[in-house]
Design an enzyme around this catalytic site. Structure first.
Site, short mmCIF file in Angstrom:
data_model
loop_
_atom_site.label_atom_id
_atom_site.label_comp_id
_atom_site.label_asym_id
_atom_site.label_seq_id
_atom_site.Cartn_x
_atom_site.Cartn_y
_atom_site.Cartn_z
N TRP A 101 -16.95 33.70 -58.44
CA TRP A 101 -17.44 33.45 -59.80
C TRP A 101 -18.56 34.42 -60.16
CZ3 TRP A 101 -13.67 31.40 -61.92
CH2 TRP A 101 -12.95 30.36 -61.34
N ASP A 171 -25.30 29.57 -62.97
CA ASP A 171 -24.01 28.93 -63.17
C ASP A 171 -23.99 27.69 -62.28
OD1 ASP A 171 -21.39 28.06 -63.14
OD2 ASP A 171 -20.51 29.99 -62.58
N LYS A 195 -15.82 20.07 -63.45
CA LYS A 195 -16.05 19.89 -62.01
C LYS A 195 -16.78 18.57 -61.76
CE LYS A 195 -14.34 24.01 -61.63
NZ LYS A 195 -15.03 25.28 -61.60
C1 LIG Z 1 -14.70 26.66 -62.08
C2 LIG Z 1 -15.86 27.54 -62.12
C3 LIG Z 1 -16.01 28.53 -63.10
C4 LIG Z 1 -14.93 28.84 -64.11
O1 LIG Z 1 -14.83 27.84 -65.04
P1 LIG Z 1 -13.81 27.88 -66.27
O2 LIG Z 1 -14.24 26.66 -67.01
O3 LIG Z 1 -12.43 27.79 -65.72
O4 LIG Z 1 -14.04 29.11 -67.05
C5 LIG Z 1 -17.16 29.28 -63.12
N1 LIG Z 1 -18.13 29.07 -62.23
C6 LIG Z 1 -18.03 28.12 -61.27
C7 LIG Z 1 -19.15 27.94 -60.30
C8 LIG Z 1 -16.90 27.33 -61.19
O5 LIG Z 1 -16.81 26.40 -60.23
#
Ligand SMILES: *Cc1c(COP(=O)(O)O)cnc(C)c1O
Length: 361
Positions: A101, A171, A195
């Site tokens: 990511w 993030d 998540k």
């Molecule tokens: C799943 C995830 C993403 C991507 O998310 P999307 O909503 O599919 O764009 C980005 N960063 C982390 C840490 C993730 O777990």
């Protein structure tokens, strides 16, 4: 049909009481005679839903008054672009690359500014978090970027990097609300909801007010400007109304449980049960450095790809779903987000013990 124990990395398990409440309100939300899905986002009833969601999130995370909460769309991926588009001043940003990511984030950053990789754990398949006490932070860096919990490889920053005074961007897609954090240490936090919060489609951004300016890059589409969303209370256009409603129910569920200190205790207890088993197993082993282990995403393997596949197959048949590791790394991954009960991890460990007994060489 019985519900399975769902170890998916995302979209992921949600608390059953939340799903039950949503079901009970599906056709008629609080005597409005309609579903939240059918409701104008400008209606009184919906205004209350989004306000309560914001206030409950503020209470849960203890968000200071000089931070705005935005409910957006586009997932984590769109934040990879919105962050550099909106925060580029000097045209330089530093990224700590600890997995897929962060790799995607820096690649997107490079489209708009001089995005520098100042640390990485690529040399060991992202199985650890580099020491970030004294990094070569760029003098003119607009921000320092981290992916706080590495969903795919199963690592977590248990200590934040020393940014030497630069703004920290995090993030938190896969660890938000799993434990308390000090929001004031960050300039901006973002997380896709799917998540650890709610359904896919809602993205939460928590941003310090002084970073919300009109100094975005000139070609930034209106929809990608933090300012417009902040000025309009996340109602510049139609927000993901139903998703925000479910997020709001999850926030209430967390508050009723006692908040993030309690959640943290429960999460660490769940993770310890699984990691302790892995550390003592003769068949399974964890794949990342102990000190950097994620509390949310537990990655592990056996000695062979064939045995991994057999485990995934047999565990699925036994009611443990989505234990296959990310397609880029293989092996297994158990995502044990807030909504995964202790009993789910207990049952998984019991199943793994049994599997080990049957398949030990
Ligand atoms: C799943 C995830 C993403 C991507 O998310 P999307 O909503 O599919 O764009 C980005 N960063 C982390 C840490 C993730 O777990």
């Amino acid at each position: 049909m019985k519900r399975v124990f769902n170890f998916s990395a995302g979209p992921a398990v949600l608390p059953e009481p939340v799903l039950e409440q949503a079901a009970s309100e599906m056709l008629n939300y609080k005597n409005t005679g309609m579903s939240v899905m059918e409701m104008s986002h400008r209606s009184k009833a919906y205004e209350e839903i989004i306000l309560a969601a914001e206030n409950d999130l503020r209470a849960l995370m203890n968000i200071p008054d000089n931070y705005k909460v935005l409910f957006l769309q586009g997932g984590g991926h769109l934040q990879f672009s919105m962050v550099p588009l909106n925060l580029c001043k000097n045209g330089v940003a530093d990224y700590i690359v600890t997995g897929e990511w962060a790799k995607k984030a820096i690649a997107e950053g490079k489209r708009y500014l001089d995005a520098r990789k100042i640390a990485t754990s690529e040399d060991q398949m992202f199985s650890y978090i580099p020491n970030c006490d004294d990094l070569p932070i760029s003098d003119n860096a607009d921000y320092v970027y981290i992916c706080e919990n590495n969903t795919i490889y199963g690592t977590k920053f248990h200590k934040l990097p020393n940014t030497k005074g630069k703004i920290l961007i995090s993030d938190m897609s896969s660890c938000i609300l799993s434990e308390p954090v000090d929001v004031s240490k960050y300039g901006l936090i973002f997380a896709g909801a799917q998540k650890n919060i709610g359904p896919a489609g809602t993205t939460i951004v928590i941003i310090r007010e002084d970073l919300i300016t009109e100094n975005f890059l000139p070609f930034t589409p209106t929809m990608l400007q933090y300012k417009i969303h902040a000025d309009k209370g996340s109602m510049y256009n139609t927000p993901p109304t139903y998703g925000i409603y479910i997020c709001g129910l999850v926030f209430k569920w967390l508050l009723n449980l006692g908040g993030l200190e309690i959640m943290k205790e429960m999460n660490y207890k769940k993770a310890k049960l699984l990691y302790d088993f892995l550390d003592n197993s003769k068949l399974f082993r964890g794949t990342v450095e102990k000190k950097d282990r994620s509390v949310m995403n537990v990655t592990f393997v056996t000695a062979s790809a064939e045995m991994n596949d057999l485990f995934v197959k047999e565990s699925k048949a036994a009611g443990f779903d989505n234990l296959k590791g990310h397609r880029s790394v293989g092996g297994m991954r158990a995502s044990i987000y807030n909504a995964m009960p202790y009993a789910g991890v207990e049952a998984l460990v019991a199943f793994m013990k049994q599997f080990e007994k049957e398949h030990q060489l």
